[in-house]
Design an enzyme around this catalytic site. Structure first.
Site, mmCIF file in Angstrom:
data_model
loop_
_atom_site.group_PDB
_atom_site.id
_atom_site.type_symbol
_atom_site.label_atom_id
_atom_site.label_comp_id
_atom_site.label_asym_id
_atom_site.label_seq_id
_atom_site.Cartn_x
_atom_site.Cartn_y
_atom_site.Cartn_z
ATOM 1 N N ARG A 228 0.793 -0.936 0.163
ATOM 2 C CA ARG A 228 0.189 0.441 0.171
ATOM 3 C C ARG A 228 0.882 1.141 -0.151
ATOM 4 O O ARG A 228 2.331 1.065 0.674
ATOM 5 C CB ARG A 228 -1.021 0.362 1.160
ATOM 6 C CG ARG A 228 -2.144 -1.284 1.189
ATOM 7 C CD ARG A 228 -3.218 -0.603 0.236
ATOM 8 N NE ARG A 228 -3.804 -1.571 -0.163
ATOM 9 C CZ ARG A 228 -4.672 -2.518 -0.911
ATOM 10 N NH1 ARG A 228 -3.330 -2.843 -1.532
ATOM 11 N NH2 ARG A 228 -5.635 -3.225 -0.615
ATOM 12 N N HIS A 276 -0.181 -0.332 -9.720
ATOM 13 C CA HIS A 276 -1.160 -0.915 -9.042
ATOM 14 C C HIS A 276 -1.880 -2.325 -9.999
ATOM 15 O O HIS A 276 -2.646 -2.819 -10.272
ATOM 16 C CB HIS A 276 -2.283 -1.007 -8.467
ATOM 17 C CG HIS A 276 -2.573 -0.907 -7.293
ATOM 18 N ND1 HIS A 276 -3.242 -0.472 -6.368
ATOM 19 C CD2 HIS A 276 -3.282 -2.302 -6.926
ATOM 20 C CE1 HIS A 276 -3.867 -1.275 -4.871
ATOM 21 N NE2 HIS A 276 -3.763 -2.218 -5.719
HETATM 22 P P1 NDP Z 1 -1.359 -11.660 4.980
HETATM 23 O O1 NDP Z 1 -2.487 -11.201 5.733
HETATM 24 O O2 NDP Z 1 -2.071 -12.582 4.733
HETATM 25 O O3 NDP Z 1 -0.313 -11.503 5.321
HETATM 26 C C1 NDP Z 1 -0.007 -10.368 5.511
HETATM 27 C C2 NDP Z 1 1.781 -10.755 7.004
HETATM 28 O O4 NDP Z 1 2.247 -8.669 7.242
HETATM 29 C C3 NDP Z 1 1.625 -11.475 7.554
HETATM 30 O O5 NDP Z 1 2.862 -12.599 7.561
HETATM 31 C C4 NDP Z 1 1.497 -10.344 8.648
HETATM 32 O O6 NDP Z 1 2.150 -11.019 10.025
HETATM 33 C C5 NDP Z 1 2.449 -9.604 8.673
HETATM 34 N N1 NDP Z 1 2.279 -8.494 10.043
HETATM 35 C C6 NDP Z 1 1.176 -7.591 9.168
HETATM 36 N N2 NDP Z 1 1.096 -6.667 10.431
HETATM 37 C C7 NDP Z 1 2.622 -7.237 11.210
HETATM 38 C C8 NDP Z 1 2.892 -6.267 11.756
HETATM 39 N N3 NDP Z 1 2.768 -5.323 12.511
HETATM 40 N N4 NDP Z 1 4.373 -6.501 12.301
HETATM 41 C C9 NDP Z 1 5.231 -7.941 11.327
HETATM 42 N N5 NDP Z 1 4.356 -8.562 10.828
HETATM 43 C C10 NDP Z 1 3.053 -7.999 10.424
HETATM 44 O O7 NDP Z 1 -1.781 -10.750 4.117
HETATM 45 P P2 NDP Z 1 -1.409 -10.479 1.766
HETATM 46 O O8 NDP Z 1 -0.208 -11.583 1.987
HETATM 47 O O9 NDP Z 1 -2.671 -11.790 1.379
HETATM 48 O O10 NDP Z 1 -1.150 -8.759 1.505
HETATM 49 C C11 NDP Z 1 -0.577 -7.897 2.244
HETATM 50 C C12 NDP Z 1 -1.273 -7.053 1.144
HETATM 51 O O11 NDP Z 1 -0.361 -7.081 -0.045
HETATM 52 C C13 NDP Z 1 -2.489 -7.001 0.998
HETATM 53 O O12 NDP Z 1 -3.235 -6.148 3.048
HETATM 54 C C14 NDP Z 1 -2.646 -5.503 0.681
HETATM 55 O O13 NDP Z 1 -2.314 -4.476 0.824
HETATM 56 C C15 NDP Z 1 -1.137 -6.171 -0.289
HETATM 57 N N6 NDP Z 1 -1.815 -6.033 -1.983
HETATM 58 C C16 NDP Z 1 -1.256 -5.622 -3.106
HETATM 59 C C17 NDP Z 1 -2.112 -5.995 -4.385
HETATM 60 C C18 NDP Z 1 -1.456 -4.739 -5.745
HETATM 61 O O14 NDP Z 1 -2.279 -5.300 -6.624
HETATM 62 N N7 NDP Z 1 -0.546 -4.694 -5.527
HETATM 63 C C19 NDP Z 1 -2.753 -7.013 -4.741
HETATM 64 C C20 NDP Z 1 -2.954 -7.506 -3.406
HETATM 65 C C21 NDP Z 1 -2.360 -7.438 -1.963
HETATM 66 P P3 NDP Z 1 1.402 -12.517 10.449
HETATM 67 O O15 NDP Z 1 1.493 -14.017 9.193
HETATM 68 O O16 NDP Z 1 2.631 -13.161 11.990
HETATM 69 O O17 NDP Z 1 0.150 -12.614 11.222
HETATM 70 C C1 OXD Z 2 -5.485 -4.909 -3.408
HETATM 71 C C2 OXD Z 2 -5.860 -6.102 -4.358
HETATM 72 O O1 OXD Z 2 -5.646 -5.408 -2.179
HETATM 73 O O2 OXD Z 2 -6.231 -5.672 -6.063
HETATM 74 O O3 OXD Z 2 -4.473 -4.071 -3.977
HETATM 75 O O4 OXD Z 2 -6.675 -7.033 -4.445
#
Ligand code: NDP
Ligand code: OXD
Length: 313
Positions: A228, A276
């Protein structure tokens, strides 16, 4: 019981409606604004919450997000109380993100950004110093080892990179060193020469790509932000690139989207902008995921991607 889809984009008409019709064909599937009796809507499929969602669906069991990142839902005043929030966990999106991460890690590992930028001024290969070290000596760090971070680590592993990841809970992933929580963040950053951000946006992670983090990373490191825009402190990135502390960045997400034409990121020689597109939910696989989530919810279960609202992801 009815499922309501609320379209927002042109692709919804051309791709999502046919895919949802095919996957949800056995259910009472409705397309906004033809809602019918609102008291029959049990599942709302949408890209964002809208004003009125908090009150107008008295029987709603779940809001099913078509996006993987649900920061805009979690922060919304329109989230229906009592309904579950389920984010998209789509194998097509996950594969796309790991391909994108591999593409840019390899681009930076081989300094392709430099050759694209410098053209004839760059040293010619034969007879010049080697450009890329062995992958085993290239340390790649992934912020977030969830669905996307773990898949990206698995996709990078066959190249032989020295991989580490940072998360809240300790992970056991073959070939990936696991760093956990605020106490281990600095050690993780100190060994990250190519830093990939795949964290959810929460109060704890906002602004994590900052001057402080860049100062801990090895000189001449790279940033890949596909999570993000608000993870990044934009002025800090420009300063770090201009001073040479960082060597380059690719950014797929921004504080304002679409990125305004006059934004300095567009013209910065060390920044690559992508619009994006690193990972977009695939209508075909995404619609099947939604069907499975509804089946799990109907049987009283908790589908993958159920959001913990207190945690924020
Ligand atoms: P998940 O919820 O599967 O994974 C999130 C990870 O971040 C987990 O490993 C979690 O730790 C870790 N995390 C969260 N908060 C913290 C913290 N405070 N300190 C340390 N680690 C932390 O999410 P996804 O992998 O599915 O997606 C991640 C992000 O990617 C989405 O939220 C979205 O914003 C972005 N995204 C962007 C896209 C794009 O097109 N650019 C498309 C899709 C998603 P733990 O495993 O220990 O809980
Ligand atoms: C996002 C998506 O979370 O495109 O950015 O799924």
């Amino acid at each position: 019981m009815a499922v309501l889809f609320r379209p927002s984009f042109p692709v919804d008409k051309t791709h999502w409606i046919p895919a949802l019709r095919a996957a949800l064909g056995d259910l009472d599937f409705r397309i906004w604004p033809e809602c019918g009796d609102k008291g029959e809507i049990r599942y709302l499929v949408c890209w964002e919450p809208h004003p009125g969602d908090e009150t107008q669906w008295p029987a709603l069991r779940a809001m099913l997000s078509l996006k993987a990142g649900v920061d805009s839902f979690v922060a919304s005043p329109y989230l229906p109380p009592g309904a579950a929030l389920v984010r998209m966990v789509d194998p097509g999106l996950i594969r796309s993100m790991s391909e994108y991460v591999c593409a840019y890690v390899l681009r930076f590992h081989h300094r392709l950004d430099r050759f694209e930028r410098e053209g004839p001024a760059a040293p010619w290969g034969i007879g010049s110093v080697p450009h890329a070290p062995d992958t085993a000596r290239r340390r790649v760090g992934i912020l977030g080892l969830g669905e996307l971070g773990a898949a990206s680590a698995r996709a990078l592993a066959p190249f032989g990179f020295s991989l580490a990841g940072w998360s809240r809970n300790r992970k056991i992933l073959p070939g990936v060193e696991s760093f956990v929580g605020a106490d281990e963040l600095d050690a993780f950053l100190k060994r990250s020469e190519i830093l990939v951000c795949l964290l959810p946006l929460t109060p704890e992670t906002e602004g994590i790509l900052s001057a402080r983090s860049f100062s801990l990373m090895p000189e001449g490191s790279y940033i890949i932000n596909a999570a993000r825009g608000a993870h990044l402190v934009e002025e800090d990135l420009i300063r770090a690139l201009d001073s040479g502390r960082l060597a380059g960045a690719v950014l797929d997400v921004f504080r304002t989207e679409p990125l305004p034409p006059a934004h300095p990121f567009w013209s910065h020689p060390k920044i690559a902008v992508t619009p994006h597109i690193s990972a977009i939910t695939s209508p075909e696989s995404g619609a099947k995921v939604l069907r499975e989530s509804i089946a799990i919810l109907e049987s009283g279960g908790r589908p993958p991607g159920t959001v913990d609202l207190a945690r924020g992801y």
